[in-house]
Design a protein around this motif. Structure first.
Motif, mmCIF file in Angstrom:
data_model
loop_
_atom_site.group_PDB
_atom_site.id
_atom_site.type_symbol
_atom_site.label_atom_id
_atom_site.label_comp_id
_atom_site.label_asym_id
_atom_site.label_seq_id
_atom_site.Cartn_x
_atom_site.Cartn_y
_atom_site.Cartn_z
ATOM 1 N N ALA A 26 -38.070 -8.307 10.802
ATOM 2 C CA ALA A 26 -38.904 -7.239 10.903
ATOM 3 C C ALA A 26 -40.338 -7.488 10.392
ATOM 4 C CB ALA A 26 -38.111 -5.998 10.260
ATOM 5 N N LYS A 27 -40.275 -8.332 9.348
ATOM 6 C CA LYS A 27 -41.662 -8.277 8.730
ATOM 7 C C LYS A 27 -42.499 -9.314 9.738
ATOM 8 C CE LYS A 27 -40.480 -7.941 3.886
ATOM 9 N NZ LYS A 27 -39.821 -8.959 2.834
ATOM 10 N N LEU A 28 -41.882 -9.899 10.509
ATOM 11 C CA LEU A 28 -42.466 -10.947 11.349
ATOM 12 C C LEU A 28 -42.919 -9.997 12.697
ATOM 13 C CD1 LEU A 28 -40.749 -14.218 11.286
ATOM 14 C CD2 LEU A 28 -42.790 -13.550 10.267
ATOM 15 N N SER A 29 -42.645 -8.639 12.738
ATOM 16 C CA SER A 29 -42.921 -7.714 13.994
ATOM 17 C C SER A 29 -41.955 -8.066 14.959
ATOM 18 C CB SER A 29 -44.341 -7.840 14.434
ATOM 19 O OG SER A 29 -45.208 -7.584 13.502
ATOM 20 N N SER A 113 -42.239 -20.520 12.794
ATOM 21 C CA SER A 113 -43.764 -20.862 13.074
ATOM 22 C C SER A 113 -43.701 -22.258 13.396
ATOM 23 C CB SER A 113 -44.578 -20.401 11.912
ATOM 24 O OG SER A 113 -45.472 -21.306 11.418
ATOM 25 N N ARG A 114 -43.042 -23.082 12.631
ATOM 26 C CA ARG A 114 -43.026 -24.717 12.944
ATOM 27 C C ARG A 114 -42.494 -24.852 14.280
ATOM 28 N NH1 ARG A 114 -39.996 -26.987 8.131
ATOM 29 N NH2 ARG A 114 -40.007 -28.981 9.453
ATOM 30 N N VAL A 115 -41.661 -23.890 14.726
ATOM 31 C CA VAL A 115 -40.927 -24.334 16.039
ATOM 32 C C VAL A 115 -41.836 -23.818 17.211
ATOM 33 C CG1 VAL A 115 -39.119 -23.649 17.639
ATOM 34 C CG2 VAL A 115 -38.600 -24.037 15.173
ATOM 35 N N GLU A 118 -45.760 -25.896 16.275
ATOM 36 C CA GLU A 118 -45.742 -27.489 16.489
ATOM 37 C C GLU A 118 -44.736 -28.024 17.235
ATOM 38 O OE1 GLU A 118 -45.632 -28.416 11.976
ATOM 39 O OE2 GLU A 118 -46.925 -26.619 11.853
ATOM 40 N N ARG A 119 -44.254 -27.134 17.997
ATOM 41 C CA ARG A 119 -43.036 -27.646 18.857
ATOM 42 C C ARG A 119 -41.869 -28.692 18.370
ATOM 43 N NH1 ARG A 119 -42.903 -24.310 22.130
ATOM 44 N NH2 ARG A 119 -44.997 -23.184 22.954
ATOM 45 N N GLU A 120 -41.731 -28.416 17.099
ATOM 46 C CA GLU A 120 -40.884 -29.143 16.368
ATOM 47 C C GLU A 120 -39.364 -28.573 16.627
ATOM 48 O OE1 GLU A 120 -41.056 -30.424 12.146
ATOM 49 O OE2 GLU A 120 -42.994 -29.193 12.237
ATOM 50 N N ARG A 121 -38.451 -29.209 16.318
ATOM 51 C CA ARG A 121 -37.087 -28.634 16.151
ATOM 52 C C ARG A 121 -36.713 -28.892 14.681
ATOM 53 N NH1 ARG A 121 -32.971 -31.762 19.901
ATOM 54 N NH2 ARG A 121 -31.760 -29.851 19.891
ATOM 55 N N VAL A 122 -36.426 -27.924 14.044
ATOM 56 C CA VAL A 122 -36.182 -27.735 12.784
ATOM 57 C C VAL A 122 -35.094 -27.680 12.031
ATOM 58 C CG1 VAL A 122 -37.154 -26.499 10.352
ATOM 59 C CG2 VAL A 122 -38.631 -26.756 12.566
#
Ligand code: 5AD
Ligand code: SF4
Length: 465
Positions: A26-29, A113-115, A118-122
């Motif tokens: 929710a905090k990330l909208s 945000s990294r996914v 940066e198109r990373e798989r985390v």
């Protein structure tokens, strides 16, 4: 606004973790959506307790793949399978974008945000199993509209049961400081919650500054709280102090979930349960003397490696003797790296069809006992905390008795009221009747909890093959 959908498997710990995830999102909208088809983010909050739980998760993942293909939705896997499998899961399922363990919920913004950027798989599965762990504080607004809510009091488990994967997936026990627990309970009471269930894998060994019995006694003092429950307990930690709390404080609800696992001492020893049947029964007797009529439920594993017919009969006998209010019974399922799985070859596997036959017999016996217990309630007046309308019939009301028996009844009391219901009929799973008196009106009339719309629980049925 992006939309999220969380599919929850497993226990109350996971249900609660999913609520915390919804607060972070929710905090990330992000807003919740009740169907995965229009979600931009799908999270599976997984359970590793039995093989079947893992299979269910894999088949759900398969169902969500088309949403990824059609809308580019992100797919994340959290919970116990994530913790257990870590990067193996990413390798195994190519369309999973991220994997995160139960201790990494607060990191979701960074992970997403990294996914995205940066198109990373985390993969984030670091454990914090020390007092440094900060328990996420529930936002009470998430629970507005609910009458009963879970409150986490501890995480992890220090027991060494040989069948159990939990110490591997949830780490060592860490207790939440009692002022933090009580503040959360008070916040919940202010939005209309009247019953809380204190949860943890082994709440009886709580060490958050006061004993667990003291924590219960303090929790019932919170204004607005009418009932307190807790789960789950290990019989070896059932203290006299806790039994005394049941004697002196009626708001501690008369229901005790006390997993026995088996009725045979040899099996209990191989399970490393650390009590005998006799010791278990002695605790139970004391508890029943302290609170006559207390409802006792349990967990049973059938077909543990090496379990003989005679040993299974002892579990049947114990079930008859205790007359459990209900049982959650499971067939043994070997779990990675657990003591029993490593020794199964030496102890001897029980054939699958034997396990199934034992489970069916046990469940049949338990259904008969459930039927007898609920039938004995017909004609009595029981106290019900109203939770809302009945899911079978919107014109009827739904609630629970102090023993946690479900009641569907004719009446008009709003959610949050305590009423008396005259029981007119019963099935093994529920009581039916009509409201006679309103004992206590609700203090707050909360609007519906929209925040819950995107959190879909997929809890195990009471009994599972
Ligand atoms: N196989 C079958 N049942 C299990 N449980 C835990 N581990 C296993 C397993 N490997 C059951 C126990 C526990 C409940 C939550 O799940 O009965 O109390
Ligand atoms: Fe809960 Fe245990 Fe399943 Fe994890 S493995 S979700 S702690 S039941």
């Amino acid at each position: 606004m992006k939309r999220y959908f969380i599919h929850t498997f497993g226990c109350q710990m996971n249900v609660n973790d999913s609520l915390r995830m919804s607060e972070v999102l929710a905090k990330l909208s992000y807003t919740p959506t009740p169907t995965p088809d229009d979600a931009d983010l799908i999270i599976l909050n997984t359970c590793a307790i039995r093989e079947k739980a893992e299979d269910k998760m894999l088949s759900a993942l398969g169902r969500y793949k088309p949403v990824k293909l059609s809308r580019g939705a992100l797919i994340g896997v959290g919970g116990c399978v994530a913790q257990q499998e870590k990067d193996r899961l990413i390798k195994k399922v190519p369309y999973v974008d991220f994997v995160f363990g139960p201790d990494n919920i607060a990191k979701l913004p960074e992970i997403i945000s990294r996914v995205e950027q940066e198109r990373e798989r985390v993969v984030e599965t670091a454990f914090v199993d020390s007092e440094e762990y900060v328990f996420p504080r529930a936002n009470a607004e998430t629970s507005r509209g609910k009458i009963t809510e879970f409150v986490t009091v501890m995480k992890g488990c220090d027991n060494v049961c040989s069948f159990c994967v939990v110490p591997h997936t949830r780490g060592r026990e860490v207790s939440r400081a009692f002022p933090d627990v009580l503040t959360e309970v008070a916040d919940l009471a202010r939005v209309g919650v009247r019953e809380v269930t204190l949860i943890g894998q082994n709440v009886n060994s709580y060490k958050g500054g006061i004993s667990f019995a003291q924590l219960l006694l303090r929790t019932v003092e919170v204004p607005g709280i009418e009932r307190v429950r807790f789960t789950t307990s290990h019989p070896h930690d059932l203290s006299d102090e806790l039994i005394d709390a049941f004697r002196t404080q009626p708001k501690i609800a008369p229901h005790f979930h006390l997993p026995v696992q088996s009725g045979a001492d040899r099996i209990l020893k191989m399970m490393r349960r650390d009590y005998t049947v006799e010791q278990y029964l002695e605790r139970l007797e004391k508890l029943r003397a302290a609170r006559p009529g207390i409802a006792v439920t349990t967990d049973i594993i059938v077909g543990f490696p090496g379990e003989t017919d005679e040993e299974f009969e002892l579990t049947m006998k114990l079930t008859e003797q205790v007359r459990y209010e209900n049982q959650f019974s499971f067939i043994y399922s070997p779990r990675p790296k657990t003591g029993a799985a490593l020794r199964e070859k030496d102890w001897g596997s029980v054939p699958h069809e034997v396990k199934i036959a034992r489970l069916e017999r046990l469940q049949k016996l338990q259904r008969k006992i459930c039927g007898e217990i609920t039938a004995a309630q017909v004609g009595l007046e029981v106290e019900v905390l109203v939770e809302g309308h009945s899911k079978y019939d919107a014109a009827k009301r739904f609630g629970r008795t102090p023993e946690n028996r479900t009641v569907n009844f004719d009446g008009d009391a709003p959610a949050g009221a305590l009423v008396k219901v005259l029981v007119e009929r019963a099935t093994p799973n529920q009581l039916m009747g009509r409201q006679t008196v309103v004992v206590m009106a609700p203090t707050v009339m909360p609007p519906p909890a929209e925040a819950l719309a995107g959190v879909q629980p997929d809890r195990f049925p009471l009994v599972e093959a």
